[in-house]
Design an enzyme around this catalytic site. Structure first.
Site, short mmCIF file in Angstrom:
data_model
loop_
_atom_site.label_atom_id
_atom_site.label_comp_id
_atom_site.label_asym_id
_atom_site.label_seq_id
_atom_site.Cartn_x
_atom_site.Cartn_y
_atom_site.Cartn_z
N GLU A 76 -20.36 -22.10 25.39
CA GLU A 76 -21.43 -21.26 24.82
C GLU A 76 -22.48 -20.80 25.83
O GLU A 76 -23.68 -20.95 25.59
CB GLU A 76 -22.10 -22.00 23.65
CG GLU A 76 -21.14 -22.37 22.55
CD GLU A 76 -21.79 -23.12 21.39
OE1 GLU A 76 -22.99 -23.42 21.47
OE2 GLU A 76 -21.09 -23.39 20.41
N GLU A 128 -11.90 -24.55 17.44
CA GLU A 128 -12.75 -25.27 16.47
C GLU A 128 -12.70 -24.59 15.12
O GLU A 128 -13.71 -24.45 14.43
CB GLU A 128 -14.21 -25.28 16.96
CG GLU A 128 -14.38 -25.78 18.37
CD GLU A 128 -15.85 -25.81 18.83
OE1 GLU A 128 -16.75 -25.62 18.01
OE2 GLU A 128 -16.06 -26.04 20.03
#
Ligand code: XIL
Length: 425
Positions: free
Chosen positions: A149, A260
Site C-alpha cells: 500500500e 486478500e
C-alpha cells in the site's frame, strides 16, 4: 455370491463417500497448479476445530492475517518474537501448504522504532528489519509482500503520505526490494495494494510505478491485488476491467496474485458473481498464480458487518463458495489477449438493439481517431461473441455480427471505451 455382492456394494459406497469427501478447492486447484489460499487469523491461533478443518480441506496456501507484520514480529529492535508466526509455519508444513509472507514494509501495524523521520537511520532500520525477518523464514516462505500500500487512494495516483515516504523519500520502495533480494535471492518479491483490481487511476499509477522499478533493474517479481471488493462491483464492465488490467501487468513478465479477496454485501448472489469473475480471470491468465481469500468465516472477518467471505457464521458454504467450486471443476480456457489497447471508460454510452424487423440496426461508427479500429464484442460472461475491424466513415450494423437468437447485454469494446448494448426481442 451374495456375500461378494454385499462386499462390493459396501466398497462402492465407501469409495463414493471418499470421492464426495475429496471434493474441495484444493483438489482442483492442485490439479490446475493454482495456489488457493486463505488468511489465518485468531480462529487459527485458538485452534478452532471447525475453522482448521475447513482450512486443511480447502486450501493449499496460507498467509498470516497479522502475525508476520512488524508490530507483532519485531516490536523491539533486535528482539524479534517469531513464536506466533512459527506456529503458522509448522501448521502449513504439516499439511503441505505454501506460505505467503505478509508484509515487510507497510504504513500500518508497523514497529515504532523503524521510521525515525530521518533518511539514513530509517534505511538502516528497514534493512535490519527485512534481514531479520526474511532470514528467519528463508526456505519456508517462498514469496513476500515486500511493500504494501505505498500508493494513495484513487483518484490522485500519488504515493501515500506515510512515515516511510516522509523518512526516506519515494525511493524507499526501491530500497526495500533491493534489500529483500539480497537476503533471499530465491524468494519472489511482490508489491501489494488495494483498489487496483480494475483499470483506473490507482491501477494506472501502480502500473507506472512497477514499470519504473523494472526499468531501473529493481528485483520485483510480482504484483498482489488485494481485491477487497463489494457486491456492487458486479457490473457488466467488471470482467473486462479486471482482465485487461491484469493482462497489462502480466505483459510486464510479472507473477500476479489475488492476495486478500473479500466481497462485502448482503446480496450473496451478487457477491458470488464478483468472486466468480476474479476466479475466471485467474484461471484464464496463466500469470495469475494465486487466489487468496482474507479469512474463512464471515463472523471472523475484519469487514464482518459486510459478510464478505465464503462461509457463513455456521461454517456453511455460501453461494460464492459454490460458484468458485464450479469454476475450479470446469475451468475456462486460457484467453487470447484483446487486440486493441485496453481502456474501459467509467462513463459509457449505451444503446438498445431490437432484434426484429427494421429495428435490428444499431450502427456503430468509427469517427476516425483510430483507423482501422478493432472492436470485440463480449457477453456478460466474458465470452467473445464477435469481433470486427471498423473503417472510418463506414458504419457497422451490430446485428450483422450476431446470431439471430441472441438476447441479453453485450459489451462492444474498443480503444475508445465500452458501449453497452441491450439486445431485446
Ligand atoms: C487487516 C487484518 O485483517 C486485521 O485483523 C487487522 O486489524 C488490520 O489489518 N490490507 C492488508 C491487510 O494488507 O494486512 C489488512 O489486514 C487488510 C487490508
Amino acid at each position: 455370491m451374495m456375500f461378494f455382492y454385499r462386499i462390493a456394494g459396501v466398497l462402492l459406497l465407501v469409495f463414493t463417500m471418499l470421492q464426495a469427501q475429496e471434493e474441495s478447492f484444493k483438489k482442483y486447484a492442485d490439479e490446475l497448479g493454482l495456489n488457493i489460499g486463505t488468511a489465518l487469523g485468531y480462529q487459527f491461533e485458538r485452534n478452532t476445530p471447525e475453522h482448521n478443518e475447513i482450512v486443511i480441506r480447502e486450501f493449499n496456501t496460507v498467509v498470516a492475517e497479522n502475525t508476520m507484520k512488524a508490530v507483532i514480529l519485531h516490536k523491539v529492535k533486535g528482539q524479534p518474537d517469531f513464536s506466533r508466526a512459527d506456529k503458522l509455519i509448522d501448521f502449513a508444513q504439516h499439511h503441505g501448504m505454501r506460505v505467503r509472507g505478509h508484509t515487510l514494509v507497510w504504513h500500518f501495524q508497523n514497529a515504532d522504532w523503524i521510521c525515525t523521520g530521518e533518511r539514513e537511520s530509517t534505511l538502516e532500520n528497514m534493512k535490519f528489519h527485512i534481514e531479520t525477518v526474511m532470514e528467519h523464514f528463508k526456505g519456508k516462505v517462498h514469496e513476500w509482500d515486500v511493500v504494501n500500500e505505498a500508493l494513495e487512494e484513487a483518484p490522485t495516483g500519488k504515493m501515500r503520505d506515510s512515515e516511510w515516504l516522509r523518512s526516506i523519500g519515494p525511493d524507499y520502495v526501491d530500497s526495500a526490494f533491493a534489500f529483500a533480494h539480497r537476503v533471499d535471492p530465491d524468494c519472489k518479491l511482490f508489491y501489494n495494494d488495494f483498489g487496483t483490481s480494475v483499470l483506473g487511476a490507482k491501477s494506472d499509477s501502480m502500473y507506472a510505478m512497477v514499470k519504473r522499478l523494472l526499468n531501473n533493474g529493481i528485483p520485483i517479481h510480482g504484483v498482489g491485488f488485494q481485491a477487497h471488493q463489494t457486491a456492487a462491483d458486479a457490473v457488466p464492465e467488471l470482467y473486462l476491467g479486471v482482465r485487461w488490467n491484469f493482462e497489462r501487468f502480466a505483459e510486464l513478465g510479472l507473477d500476479l496474485a489475488i492476495t486478500e479477496m473479500d466481497v462485502t454485501g448482503s446480496d450473496w448472489e451478487k457477491q458470488a458473481e464478483v468472486y466468480e469473475t476474479f476466479m475466471r480471470v485467474t484461471l484464464e491468465l496463466p500469470a495469475v498464480k494465486s487466489f487468496v481469500v482474507w479469512g474463512v468465516r464471515d463472523n471472523d472477518s475484519w469487514r464482518r458487518s459486510g459478510t464478505p467471505l465464503l462461509f457463513d457464521d455456521n461454517w456453511e458454504p455460501k453461494p460464492a463458495y459454490v460458484a468458485l467450486m464450479n469454476l475450479l471443476k470446469d475451468p475456462p480456457a486460457a484467453v487470447q489477449p484483446f487486440p486493441g489497447s485496453r481502456s474501459v471508460k467509467s462513463g459509457h454510452d449505451s444503446g438498445q438493439l431490437l432484434f426484429n424487423g427494421k429495428n435490428r440496426t444499431l450502427s456503430l461508427r468509427n469517427t476516425g481517431m483510430v483507423n482501422p479500429l478493432p472492436i470485440a464484442i463480449y457477453d456478460l460472461r466474458g465470452t467473445l461473441v464477435a469481433s470486427a475491424v471498423m473503417s472510418a466513415g463506414i458504419p457497422l450494423t451490430l446485428a450483422s455480427l450476431l446470431e439471430n437468437e441472441f438476447t441479453g447485454t453485450l459489451l462492444v469494446c474498443s480503444e475508445g471505451g465500452v458501449l453497452r448494448v441491450n439486445v431485446v426481442r
